[in-house]
Write a protein that holds these residues in place. Sequence first.
Motif, PDB file in Angstrom:
ATOM      1  N   GLY A 179     -40.078  90.482  49.118  1.00  0.00           N
ATOM      2  CA  GLY A 179     -39.093  90.848  50.237  1.00  0.00           C
ATOM      3  C   GLY A 179     -38.918  89.777  51.248  1.00  0.00           C
ATOM      4  O   GLY A 179     -39.226  88.465  50.857  1.00  0.00           O
ATOM      5  N   GLY A 195     -37.751 100.592  56.304  1.00  0.00           N
ATOM      6  CA  GLY A 195     -37.384 100.253  54.979  1.00  0.00           C
ATOM      7  C   GLY A 195     -37.117  98.899  54.527  1.00  0.00           C
ATOM      8  O   GLY A 195     -36.683  98.392  53.554  1.00  0.00           O
ATOM      9  N   GLN A 233     -38.242  95.383  53.188  1.00  0.00           N
ATOM     10  CA  GLN A 233     -39.106  94.903  52.295  1.00  0.00           C
ATOM     11  C   GLN A 233     -39.790  93.504  52.778  1.00  0.00           C
ATOM     12  O   GLN A 233     -38.824  92.641  53.137  1.00  0.00           O
ATOM     13  CB  GLN A 233     -38.527  94.665  50.891  1.00  0.00           C
ATOM     14  N   ARG A 237     -31.622  97.040  53.650  1.00  0.00           N
ATOM     15  CA  ARG A 237     -30.655  97.098  52.412  1.00  0.00           C
ATOM     16  C   ARG A 237     -30.592  95.938  51.726  1.00  0.00           C
ATOM     17  O   ARG A 237     -30.714  95.530  50.428  1.00  0.00           O
ATOM     18  CB  ARG A 237     -29.119  97.698  52.676  1.00  0.00           C
ATOM     19  N   THR A 278     -32.805  93.172  51.983  1.00  0.00           N
ATOM     20  CA  THR A 278     -34.119  93.090  51.337  1.00  0.00           C
ATOM     21  C   THR A 278     -34.299  93.679  50.116  1.00  0.00           C
ATOM     22  O   THR A 278     -35.026  93.313  49.148  1.00  0.00           O
ATOM     23  CB  THR A 278     -35.384  93.171  52.364  1.00  0.00           C
ATOM     24  N   ARG A 279     -33.866  94.903  49.843  1.00  0.00           N
ATOM     25  CA  ARG A 279     -34.083  95.691  48.767  1.00  0.00           C
ATOM     26  C   ARG A 279     -33.187  95.022  47.761  1.00  0.00           C
ATOM     27  O   ARG A 279     -33.567  95.121  46.385  1.00  0.00           O
ATOM     28  CB  ARG A 279     -33.504  97.187  48.862  1.00  0.00           C
ATOM     29  N   HIS A 319     -34.818  93.770  44.178  1.00  0.00           N
ATOM     30  CA  HIS A 319     -34.205  94.118  42.965  1.00  0.00           C
ATOM     31  C   HIS A 319     -33.637  92.968  42.226  1.00  0.00           C
ATOM     32  O   HIS A 319     -33.753  93.132  40.954  1.00  0.00           O
ATOM     33  CB  HIS A 319     -32.980  94.860  43.255  1.00  0.00           C
ATOM     34  N   MET A 336     -26.569 100.663  45.209  1.00  0.00           N
ATOM     35  CA  MET A 336     -28.027 100.231  46.174  1.00  0.00           C
ATOM     36  C   MET A 336     -27.330 100.516  47.612  1.00  0.00           C
ATOM     37  O   MET A 336     -25.922  99.975  47.807  1.00  0.00           O
ATOM     38  CB  MET A 336     -28.639  98.883  45.988  1.00  0.00           C
TER      39      MET A 336
END
Length: 624
Positions: free
Chosen positions: A200, A222, A224, A504, A506-507, A511, A624
């Motif tokens: 992250g 949330g 990361q 979002r 960082t997600r 990914h 996402m």
Amino acid sequence: MYRGNFEVEDYIVERSALRHADVDGNVISLSEAEGRAPRLELTVSETALHFRSLDETINRFWIRIHADNDEHVWGGGEQMSYFDMRGRRFPLWTSEPGVGRDKTSEITFKSDLKDKAGGDYYNTNYPQPTYISSARYALHVETTAYSVFDFRRKTFHEIETWAVPERIELFAAPNFVELVEALSLRFGRQPELPDWVYKGAIIGLKDGVNSFERLEKMRNAGVQVSGLWCEDWVGLRQTSFGSRLFWDWQANDERYPDLRERIAELNGEGIRFLGYVNPYLCVDGSLFPEAEAAGYFAKDQLGRTAIVDFGEFDCGVVDFTNRQAADWFAEEVIGRRMLDFGLTGWMADFGEYLPIDVELSNGIDAKLMHNAWPTLWAEVNAKAIASRGKTGEALFFMRAGFTGVQKHCPLLWGGDQSVDFSRHDGLVTVMCAALSSGVLGNAYHHSDIGGYTSLFGNVRTPELLMRWAEMAAFTPVMRSHEGNRPRDNIQIDQDPEVLDHFARMTRIYVHLAPYLKTLSKEAAARGLPVQRPLFLHHEHDPKTYAIQDAYLYGSELLVAPVWHAAQEVRSVYLPGGADWVHVWSGVEYTGGEEVTVASPIGCPPVFYRSDAAFAETFKALKGM
């Protein structure tokens, strides 16, 4: 020099054209005319031109290189304003890049007026006398002297150096990929990114013990997280510029009580702790007397410790040409007080401040050592990490650089951009910096999410912070920064919309980690940068040659971040020879044309090749 900003002037007494050549094998003696004594000797080898001055009065050097009318040139180190350097003149001297960097802007005018700190398009922390030509050759000047690359003429490029260079190296290849590979092999390649980075973002907070609570708030939202970066781990001092660090490189117990234990707790959760260091020691710190007693500082012309004003506080310059001083800093400061304390990384700041009037241990004129200083600084950091067996695990990042910094520095950052969308000092300059440095062997580049410099009422907007995070999700490392005036500027954890958006992004970064890992392996093995100019893989499409506000992320993703305020659509040129799929809509486009796509916040223009090996990974971004 005034606080890292330089005024450079020159007065030429005589400029002599060496028109006559006497050739003896591969050795050429150059003189002004037949029968005159030779003044310069040129030895030609397979890949270089080697120079030797035969006249001690020569202290300037010019050479012209043939150019084609439609030629493009890139490189010059880390250039912020112009990726294609053709048509402009670029002095190459490591310095503060300046605030605003545009002489027509108000913020540049005010910065010049106050601290001589406005800068111009060519000012950079990291110059390098190397360029790549669209004619598929590269040229490098081996010198540390002040230099100028002048690409303003239609039929030739002119190179100027304030000393006769040791040599000019030439590289040629059938394509741009092989040319970049050759340059990275020449200057150095970085190891693969540490595994912990892929988890992250590195969260930058300088709020003392409160940083840990704020980090937890972000994680609960949330975000990361791979690391917590607290540059204020050494304590703070207040100046008119804002909160500045206390330059005495060891943990400050008052600001971070029980820090060693907190670091251990973070490590147990898979989060690394990062700090800050630079190559100077403040006179009111505990390390200064020790270094001064050992003779580790550069001297003034009277043989005393040279003192430099860094903006309302004074420091000594550790003399890295003194091997004992360099070893002491690597072992006692970085090794014992940082790595052994538990730090896994840090910002290795500055490097561009060596005054030109100091006396150095190696006896070389400081005007010739000034450009070399960032590379020596990088070497000190790399040596400290190697001494603990942590190469490829500990991660330091630098803004200053010069030839050879690639060999030692594992990660560049773009420096101190303004907290805005400005053309010469805002978000867009980070892309240019990544591309220009990348083609010269610097595989990994990143920036302060949200920018850094806030002056004269210029402050971040939520939009800027979110747009910057969008770009950062598609770079090798995501790292936030609170800026030089944290209380005046919006922070990620202060606005629910910004925090949700950042989480979002960082997600998305996490990914894409499997894809990024393949790019990291490619960088270590071949020297190809993660962020690449479009022409690197589409060299037969000349329309890609001048694009600097979009980039390839590896060979399969094309990223075109939104860098204007209040912009919700963007036109993007898609290189020919491939079909491209828009990530957020799934619409497929034929390459070789410009397309316009909706680009609301949260949906920056990103495309992937329809034949990409990671197509399923990229397709999943839509949901996402």
